[in-house]
Design a protein around this motif. Structure first.
Motif, PDB file in Angstrom:
ATOM      1  N   UNK A  17       0.796  -1.211   0.000  1.00 52.45           N
ATOM      2  CA  UNK A  17       0.000   0.000   0.000  1.00 52.45           C
ATOM      3  C   UNK A  17       0.827   1.258   0.000  1.00 52.45           C
ATOM      4  N   UNK A  18       2.086   1.167  -0.468  1.00 50.45           N
ATOM      5  CA  UNK A  18       2.968   2.342  -0.448  1.00 50.45           C
ATOM      6  C   UNK A  18       3.252   2.883  -1.843  1.00 50.45           C
ATOM      7  N   UNK A  19       2.547   2.365  -2.869  1.00 54.41           N
ATOM      8  CA  UNK A  19       2.707   2.875  -4.235  1.00 54.41           C
ATOM      9  C   UNK A  19       1.342   3.218  -4.806  1.00 54.41           C
ATOM     10  N   UNK A  20       1.341   4.089  -5.793  1.00 56.25           N
ATOM     11  CA  UNK A  20       0.092   4.483  -6.438  1.00 56.25           C
ATOM     12  C   UNK A  20       0.190   4.278  -7.945  1.00 56.25           C
ATOM     13  N   UNK A  21      -0.908   3.858  -8.540  1.00 54.43           N
ATOM     14  CA  UNK A  21      -0.969   3.718  -9.988  1.00 54.43           C
ATOM     15  C   UNK A  21      -0.768   5.073 -10.662  1.00 54.43           C
ATOM     16  N   UNK A  22      -1.173   6.127  -9.996  1.00 53.45           N
ATOM     17  CA  UNK A  22      -1.051   7.471 -10.558  1.00 53.45           C
ATOM     18  C   UNK A  22       0.403   7.871 -10.782  1.00 53.45           C
ATOM     19  N   UNK A  23       1.322   7.235 -10.056  1.00 49.78           N
ATOM     20  CA  UNK A  23       2.739   7.576 -10.170  1.00 49.78           C
ATOM     21  C   UNK A  23       3.496   6.644 -11.108  1.00 49.78           C
ATOM     22  N   UNK A  24       2.772   5.772 -11.800  1.00 48.45           N
ATOM     23  CA  UNK A  24       3.408   4.807 -12.691  1.00 48.45           C
ATOM     24  C   UNK A  24       2.961   5.061 -14.137  1.00 48.45           C
ATOM     25  N   UNK A  25       3.811   5.640 -14.968  1.00 51.45           N
ATOM     26  CA  UNK A  25       3.425   5.959 -16.349  1.00 51.45           C
ATOM     27  C   UNK A  25       3.110   4.724 -17.190  1.00 51.45           C
ATOM     28  N   UNK A  26       3.553   3.543 -16.745  1.00 50.50           N
ATOM     29  CA  UNK A  26       3.286   2.313 -17.502  1.00 50.50           C
ATOM     30  C   UNK A  26       1.803   1.961 -17.513  1.00 50.50           C
ATOM     31  N   UNK A  27       1.045   2.472 -16.545  1.00 48.03           N
ATOM     32  CA  UNK A  27      -0.398   2.196 -16.499  1.00 48.03           C
ATOM     33  C   UNK A  27      -1.055   2.688 -17.783  1.00 48.03           C
ATOM     34  N   UNK A  28      -0.811   3.939 -18.139  1.00 48.31           N
ATOM     35  CA  UNK A  28      -1.448   4.502 -19.332  1.00 48.31           C
ATOM     36  C   UNK A  28      -0.851   3.924 -20.612  1.00 48.31           C
ATOM     37  N   UNK A  29       0.386   3.460 -20.533  1.00 49.27           N
ATOM     38  CA  UNK A  29       0.978   2.788 -21.697  1.00 49.27           C
ATOM     39  C   UNK A  29       0.200   1.520 -22.011  1.00 49.27           C
ATOM     40  N   UNK A  30      -0.065   0.708 -20.997  1.00 48.52           N
ATOM     41  CA  UNK A  30      -0.808  -0.538 -21.204  1.00 48.52           C
ATOM     42  C   UNK A  30      -2.248  -0.252 -21.614  1.00 48.52           C
ATOM     43  N   UNK A  31      -2.851   0.802 -21.058  1.00 46.10           N
ATOM     44  CA  UNK A  31      -4.213   1.182 -21.457  1.00 46.10           C
ATOM     45  C   UNK A  31      -4.241   1.527 -22.950  1.00 46.10           C
ATOM     46  N   UNK A  32      -3.253   2.264 -23.402  1.00 46.29           N
ATOM     47  CA  UNK A  32      -3.170   2.619 -24.821  1.00 46.29           C
ATOM     48  C   UNK A  32      -2.969   1.367 -25.677  1.00 46.29           C
ATOM     49  N   UNK A  33      -2.111   0.479 -25.209  1.00 49.11           N
ATOM     50  CA  UNK A  33      -1.814  -0.733 -25.961  1.00 49.11           C
ATOM     51  C   UNK A  33      -3.045  -1.630 -26.121  1.00 49.11           C
ATOM     52  N   UNK A  34      -3.827  -1.765 -25.058  1.00 41.31           N
ATOM     53  CA  UNK A  34      -4.971  -2.682 -25.142  1.00 41.31           C
ATOM     54  C   UNK A  34      -5.980  -2.206 -26.181  1.00 41.31           C
TER      55      UNK A  34
END
Length: 440
Positions: free
Chosen positions: A237-254
């Motif tokens: 619980x010490x990380x956030x998806x908002x701080x990981x640019x790879x989240x939007x990369x995978x969203x774009x890829x899908x």
């Protein structure tokens, strides 16, 4: 990728791809009494017939596994193996239900990592660390599959996860093997513009979409966003998806995969996707080696002459787009089994060179047993240059020590995004809310 893991995978793959020689197991009988000597031994008591259960999630190669079981039973006539194949999407739910209700299963498949730890912590697994057959595997492979210092698993099959492609379609369209993600999408566009489907997608079976997502996202997280500890921090619980640019990369890829995929991707299952690719209706299919047996049966010409295989280029950094190689199914023995001796004989057979070769021959999958045959399909030869150059990696090292099921929630959100029911920002916000609610 750390040096130890790289060395482990290189040793493993060189062992298999280069077809290193291995020796089969032998047995030694009691010496015969000398001539004229009276035997003091009582007549050996015939072994009592026993039935053991074997539940597995490799339902895509059910027939091949049954052939292996038939060979084992022929050599062990007092042991009957009751095989219970289950589709992967249903497997762990059913296995947990059976365990909780006291329904004893003698042998079953598990994935290394969080699932194994879950069952080990519950006391459902037999420790097989000291079994002789465990010496038939590379020590580092055994070490990496350990849970809290003990081995509850025997490795069965290993698999590259890459992109099958139709060489004829690529040749007709003058396409080269893409080495970056943008090049992959450019090839997909050219294929679609020609009137064909670029990607065979069977996302009705949730595992097929998650298999891609659970590699694209960790790869871009650990290797491109330089956050190799992101998932362990999610666990705490010490990380956030908002701080990981790879989240939007995978969203774009899908969304791009969906746009270049077959119609009704969420209505077509795994077998349907394999059919589309086998017929030549789709030019590419992201998958492990599992469909090879079906492809050979459904389209021998494609299988023998026009089937290619290349690493999935998850990013635009060509140097980091290496060959993904993961352990797949492993075998465990239930701690509550009343037929442990028979179950151990089955694992000993599967862990022998004979059993490993039987696995390769009948399932068209690679075996972790040292020295086993690797001649599973002509397309596998396409991967040899990556093996020889050490261009291999395992994205699952980034998620190996986590048990929080972020991927199911993420997958559901990706599907909503595909149908314009969520925006990327809404997915990020939802995932952070989910983590806050579910982290330990």
């Amino acid at each position: 990728m750390n040096k130890r893991l790289s060395l482990t995978l290189t040793l493993l793959l060189l062992t298999t791809i280069l077809e290193a020689c291995g020796s089969g197991s032998t047995t030694t009988s009691d010496p015969a009494p000398s001539a004229g000597a009276a035997s003091t031994k009582a007549p050996a008591k015939a072994a009592e017939p026993v039935t053991i259960t074997f539940m597995h999630f490799k339902s895509d190669v059910t027939d091949g596994i049954q052939k292996i079981v038939d060979q084992f039973e022929k050599q062990n006539p007092t042991i009957k193996v009751e095989v219970q194949p289950v589709k992967y999407d249903d497997y762990y739910t059913l296995l947990k239900t059976k365990m909780a209700s006291g329904d004893v299963i003698d042998i079953f498949t598990l994935n290394a990592g969080s699932q194994t730890k879950l069952f080990a912590d519950g006391g459902y697994l037999m420790d097989i660390s000291d079994q002789p057959f465990m010496k038939n595997f590379e020590p580092n492979v055994i070490k990496e599959q350990a849970t809290d210092g003990k081995n509850y698993l025997m490795p069965v099959n290993s698999s590259p996860i890459a992109v099958f492609y139709n060489k004829k379609i690529f040749k007709d369209l003058n396409l080269e093997i893409p080495k970056t993600y943008d090049a992959l999408m450019a090839a997909a566009k050219k294929i679609k513009d020609s009137g064909k489907t670029a990607f065979a997608l069977g996302w009705k079976d949730a595992w097929t979409m998650k298999m891609w997502e659970e590699r694209d996202f960790p790869s871009n997280t650990g290797l491109i966003a330089n956050q190799p500890d992101f998932f362990s921090k999610i666990e705490k619980g010490t990380a956030k998806f908002a701080d990981n640019p790879a989240v939007k990369t995978t969203i774009e890829h899908v969304k791009q995969l969906y746009d270049y995929g077959n119609k009704d991707q969420l209505g077509v299952d795994y077998n349907g996707a394999v059919d589309l690719f086998a017929k030549g209706d789709a030019a590419m299919m992201y998958m492990g080696t599992w469909p090879l047996a079906d492809l050979e049966k459904k389209n021998p010409d494609l299988y023998n002459n026009n089937l290619g295989y290349f690493p999935y280029p998850f990013s635009n950094d060509e140097a980091k787009n290496k060959l993904e190689f993961n352990p797949d199914a492993s075998l465990a023995i239930g701690s509550k089994s009343t037929h442990k001796e028979a179950a151990l004989k089955f694992l000993a057979y599967m862990g022998s060179k004979e059993g490993g070769d039987a696995w390769v021959t009948n399932t068209k999958l690679l075996s972790y047993v040292k020295g086993t045959n690797t001649n599973i399909a002509p397309a596998i030869n396409d991967l040899k240059p990556y093996i020889d150059a050490g261009k291999i990696y395992n994205s699952q090292i980034y998620v190996a020590n986590t048990s929080i099921d972020w991927s199911t929630q993420f997958s559901q959100n990706l599907q909503k995004f595909i149908f314009n029911k969520m925006t990327p920002d809404e997915i990020v916000k939802d995932m952070d809310a989910w983590v806050e609610k579910n982290h330990k």
